[in-house]
Motif scaffolding. Structure first.
Motif, PDB file in Angstrom:
ATOM      1  N   GLN A  59       0.032  15.168  10.346  1.00  0.00           N
ATOM      2  CA  GLN A  59      -1.057  14.471  11.011  1.00  0.00           C
ATOM      3  C   GLN A  59      -1.123  14.814  12.489  1.00  0.00           C
ATOM      4  O   GLN A  59      -2.208  14.936  13.076  1.00  0.00           O
ATOM      5  CB  GLN A  59      -0.876  12.951  10.824  1.00  0.00           C
ATOM      6  CG  GLN A  59      -1.954  12.096  11.468  1.00  0.00           C
ATOM      7  CD  GLN A  59      -3.314  12.265  10.816  1.00  0.00           C
ATOM      8  OE1 GLN A  59      -3.396  12.586   9.628  1.00  0.00           O
ATOM      9  NE2 GLN A  59      -4.378  12.057  11.576  1.00  0.00           N
ATOM     10  N   SER A  68       0.826  -1.212   0.000  1.00  0.00           N
ATOM     11  CA  SER A  68       0.000   0.000   0.000  1.00  0.00           C
ATOM     12  C   SER A  68       0.858   1.259   0.000  1.00  0.00           C
ATOM     13  O   SER A  68       1.579   1.531   0.970  1.00  0.00           O
ATOM     14  CB  SER A  68      -0.916   0.007   1.226  1.00  0.00           C
ATOM     15  OG  SER A  68      -1.542   1.266   1.380  1.00  0.00           O
ATOM     16  N   LEU A  69       0.754   2.036  -1.052  1.00  0.00           N
ATOM     17  CA  LEU A  69       1.462   3.314  -1.104  1.00  0.00           C
ATOM     18  C   LEU A  69       0.893   4.296  -0.091  1.00  0.00           C
ATOM     19  O   LEU A  69       1.622   5.138   0.457  1.00  0.00           O
ATOM     20  CB  LEU A  69       1.390   3.901  -2.515  1.00  0.00           C
ATOM     21  CG  LEU A  69       2.193   3.168  -3.600  1.00  0.00           C
ATOM     22  CD1 LEU A  69       1.930   3.802  -4.965  1.00  0.00           C
ATOM     23  CD2 LEU A  69       3.687   3.203  -3.290  1.00  0.00           C
ATOM     24  N   THR A  70      -0.380   4.192   0.195  1.00  0.00           N
ATOM     25  CA  THR A  70      -1.015   5.075   1.179  1.00  0.00           C
ATOM     26  C   THR A  70      -0.426   4.840   2.565  1.00  0.00           C
ATOM     27  O   THR A  70      -0.098   5.791   3.289  1.00  0.00           O
ATOM     28  CB  THR A  70      -2.538   4.851   1.207  1.00  0.00           C
ATOM     29  OG1 THR A  70      -3.070   5.120  -0.087  1.00  0.00           O
ATOM     30  CG2 THR A  70      -3.193   5.769   2.238  1.00  0.00           C
ATOM     31  N   ARG A  71      -0.305   3.570   2.950  1.00  0.00           N
ATOM     32  CA  ARG A  71       0.294   3.250   4.251  1.00  0.00           C
ATOM     33  C   ARG A  71       1.751   3.681   4.293  1.00  0.00           C
ATOM     34  O   ARG A  71       2.236   4.166   5.323  1.00  0.00           O
ATOM     35  CB  ARG A  71       0.187   1.747   4.519  1.00  0.00           C
ATOM     36  CG  ARG A  71      -1.207   1.271   4.911  1.00  0.00           C
ATOM     37  CD  ARG A  71      -1.208  -0.235   5.134  1.00  0.00           C
ATOM     38  NE  ARG A  71      -0.177  -0.624   6.097  1.00  0.00           N
ATOM     39  CZ  ARG A  71       0.329  -1.843   6.174  1.00  0.00           C
ATOM     40  NH1 ARG A  71      -0.089  -2.804   5.338  1.00  0.00           N
ATOM     41  NH2 ARG A  71       1.246  -2.121   7.079  1.00  0.00           N
ATOM     42  N   TYR A  72       2.462   3.498   3.178  1.00  0.00           N
ATOM     43  CA  TYR A  72       3.863   3.905   3.120  1.00  0.00           C
ATOM     44  C   TYR A  72       3.995   5.418   3.280  1.00  0.00           C
ATOM     45  O   TYR A  72       4.800   5.913   4.081  1.00  0.00           O
ATOM     46  CB  TYR A  72       4.476   3.435   1.805  1.00  0.00           C
ATOM     47  CG  TYR A  72       5.886   3.930   1.551  1.00  0.00           C
ATOM     48  CD1 TYR A  72       6.821   4.049   2.582  1.00  0.00           C
ATOM     49  CD2 TYR A  72       6.304   4.264   0.262  1.00  0.00           C
ATOM     50  CE1 TYR A  72       8.115   4.500   2.336  1.00  0.00           C
ATOM     51  CE2 TYR A  72       7.587   4.703   0.000  1.00  0.00           C
ATOM     52  CZ  TYR A  72       8.486   4.821   1.041  1.00  0.00           C
ATOM     53  OH  TYR A  72       9.763   5.268   0.799  1.00  0.00           O
ATOM     54  N   GLU A  73       3.205   6.163   2.559  1.00  0.00           N
ATOM     55  CA  GLU A  73       3.295   7.620   2.633  1.00  0.00           C
ATOM     56  C   GLU A  73       2.926   8.147   4.016  1.00  0.00           C
ATOM     57  O   GLU A  73       3.410   9.209   4.437  1.00  0.00           O
ATOM     58  CB  GLU A  73       2.407   8.240   1.562  1.00  0.00           C
ATOM     59  CG  GLU A  73       2.934   8.014   0.153  1.00  0.00           C
ATOM     60  CD  GLU A  73       1.946   8.393  -0.927  1.00  0.00           C
ATOM     61  OE1 GLU A  73       0.824   8.841  -0.571  1.00  0.00           O
ATOM     62  OE2 GLU A  73       2.270   8.228  -2.122  1.00  0.00           O
ATOM     63  N   ALA A  74       2.095   7.421   4.748  1.00  0.00           N
ATOM     64  CA  ALA A  74       1.745   7.842   6.107  1.00  0.00           C
ATOM     65  C   ALA A  74       2.946   7.769   7.036  1.00  0.00           C
ATOM     66  O   ALA A  74       2.962   8.408   8.096  1.00  0.00           O
ATOM     67  CB  ALA A  74       0.620   6.964   6.647  1.00  0.00           C
ATOM     68  N   ASN A 126       4.588  13.771   6.742  1.00  0.00           N
ATOM     69  CA  ASN A 126       3.172  13.443   6.917  1.00  0.00           C
ATOM     70  C   ASN A 126       2.836  13.126   8.370  1.00  0.00           C
ATOM     71  O   ASN A 126       1.727  13.414   8.837  1.00  0.00           O
ATOM     72  CB  ASN A 126       2.792  12.265   6.012  1.00  0.00           C
ATOM     73  CG  ASN A 126       2.795  12.646   4.541  1.00  0.00           C
ATOM     74  OD1 ASN A 126       2.652  13.824   4.205  1.00  0.00           O
ATOM     75  ND2 ASN A 126       2.972  11.671   3.670  1.00  0.00           N
TER      76      ASN A 126
END
Length: 440
Positions: free
Chosen positions: A364, A349-355, A360
């Motif tokens: 957050q 998951s790129l989303t999990r990686y970018e988090a 970020n």
């Protein structure tokens, strides 16, 4: 044996002798033809062609491995690239000298080739400063094991405050380094032994509680690297000497698991490095060391990969670390391109990686109330300098009390990290008012 292991290989007589021998070997090979079948002009032509061809191979190989495949995770400096080209040119000369030669010439040229390889490796190491001694190059630790030098007991000691501290007679002049095992009770992370620095004040019969720094090496690396290769121990001892023996207690845990591993300081299939650093290591520190149990007096830092980890953890766990020392860290953790990194540690998951990007994490979290951060990088570090500046700007925007420093004239190497550690230590210690005079 200890004298041999302690020989410096980044400066001093060993370096001069190695260079002199390599130069002499090249001269002898060039001046003495392999046999009478070679006339001088033809021989010198072959030598020149071999040297140029070798240099071209060296340049091409450097570009493929460093610039295209990015195997080293950092740009090689112009100095390193020149030495590689020169080394491969010498390789070419040694190889061509074996053609149509007798066995003695072949053996001599082969030995010269080995010498050229070692000298080229030494020149590259001098630029990076990764292995300052024979001992470090062989991977032999110079730090005393806890079994031979136990840490002082924490319990049952009357504890003065820093403000009340008066250095006693007979206090050690310098601090100590000790190898320790920090159990991975919660994380199960396969950590190697860590290293603890105790300043002179911590070695007395009635020591004060002190701030603590959790410091991490780069990758590849070992927990002792920040102290020895990057001279953090020297900076700590110098600070202690100027402040009545007071300096932070420093713990260097193993965030890698192996010299070439990179679990990126997250919990993933690569290992629960984050849990090890934020649960197991702090629990061990509190149980075994005489430290102030207050996030304001806890710092996390490191160099290169360890620098990336420091801003990741400092940003994500301000309730644990109130100060950050990021020396040449990257903008985000990685073990290759984005998708490769996501596949290895974030379930694809790129989303999990970018988090997990520090920028970020800070966005957050929102505004930080009490986080002091120091970001440092070499002025010639073309790959990492813009990344450090980006993370520094994000830290400022997130409310951190952040400082940016550059090591003049150096790049992604131990010269930079020694400079950043020395400057960062002073800034963070001042933030803590770590002297009896300041505290009073």
């Amino acid at each position: 044996m200890n004298l041999l292991l302690s020989l410096a290989i980044t400066e001093g007589p060993v370096v001069y002798v190695a260079y002199a021998l390599a130069f002499a070997a090249v001269v002898l090979i060039v001046l003495r033809r392999p046999s009478t079948r070679w006339n001088r002009r033809r021989w010198l032509t072959h030598v020149a062609v071999a040297a140029v061809a070798g240099a071209i191979v060296g340049v091409a190989l450097t570009w493929i491995l460093s610039d295209w495949l990015d195997l080293f995770g950092a740009d090689l400096t112009a100095v390193v690239r020149v030495w590689i080209a020169v080394g491969f040119a010498a390789f070419g000369v040694a190889i061509v000298s074996m053609r149509r030669a007798g066995w003695m010439r072949v053996v001599g040229s082969a030995l010269a080739l080995v010498l050229f390889v070692l000298t080229t490796a030494m020149a590259i190491n001098i630029d990076f400063g990764q292995y300052p001694t024979v001992r470090s190059a062989l991977g032999i630790s110079a730090v005393v094991d806890a079994a031979d030098q136990p840490l002082p007991e924490v319990e049952g000691v009357a504890v003065p405050t820093i403000a009340d501290w008066v250095a006693p007679e007979g206090m050690p002049k310098v601090g100590t380094l000790t190898t320790v095992t920090i159990p991975a009770t919660e994380s199960g992370f396969p950590a190697r032994p860590g290293v603890v620095y105790l300043p002179p004040a911590a070695l007395t019969a009635n020591p004060p509680k002190l701030p603590v720094m959790v410091m991490m090496s780069g990758q590849p690396g070992t927990p002792e690297d920040p102290f020895l290769t990057d001279k953090l121990q020297q900076s700590l001892d110098a600070y202690a000497k100027a402040h009545d023996g007071l300096a932070p207690i420093v713990v260097a845990p193993d965030q890698l698991g192996a010299p070439t591993a990179n679990p990126m300081c997250v919990d993933s299939p690569l290992g629960k490095s984050q849990s090890y650093l934020t649960i197991d290591v702090p629990n061990w520190i509190k149980a075994n060391l005489n430290v102030i149990d207050d996030p304001h007096y806890w710092a996390v830092g490191g160099l290169s990969q360890g620098g990336t980890c420091s801003i990741q953890l400092g940003a994500a766990f301000p309730n644990l670390f109130g100060a950050i020392l990021d020396a040449s860290g990257e903008q985000y953790p990685r073990i290759g391109n984005e998708q490769k990194t996501a596949d290895a540690a974030f379930g694809g998951s790129l989303t999990r990686y970018e988090a997990a990007y520090p920028t970020n994490i800070m966005q957050q979290h929102g505004q930080y109330a009490d986080t002091f951060a120091v970001f440092g990088v070499g002025s010639n570090d073309e790959a990492f300098l813009p990344q450090v500046k980006t993370v520094y700007a994000a830290a400022k925007a997130a409310g951190m009390d952040a400082t940016y420093i550059e090591a003049p004239g150096s790049a992604h190497d131990s010269t930079t990290w020694s400079y950043v550690f020395a400057q960062g230590l002073q800034l963070i210690a001042d933030h803590w008012s770590l002297s009896a005079k300041q505290a009073s």
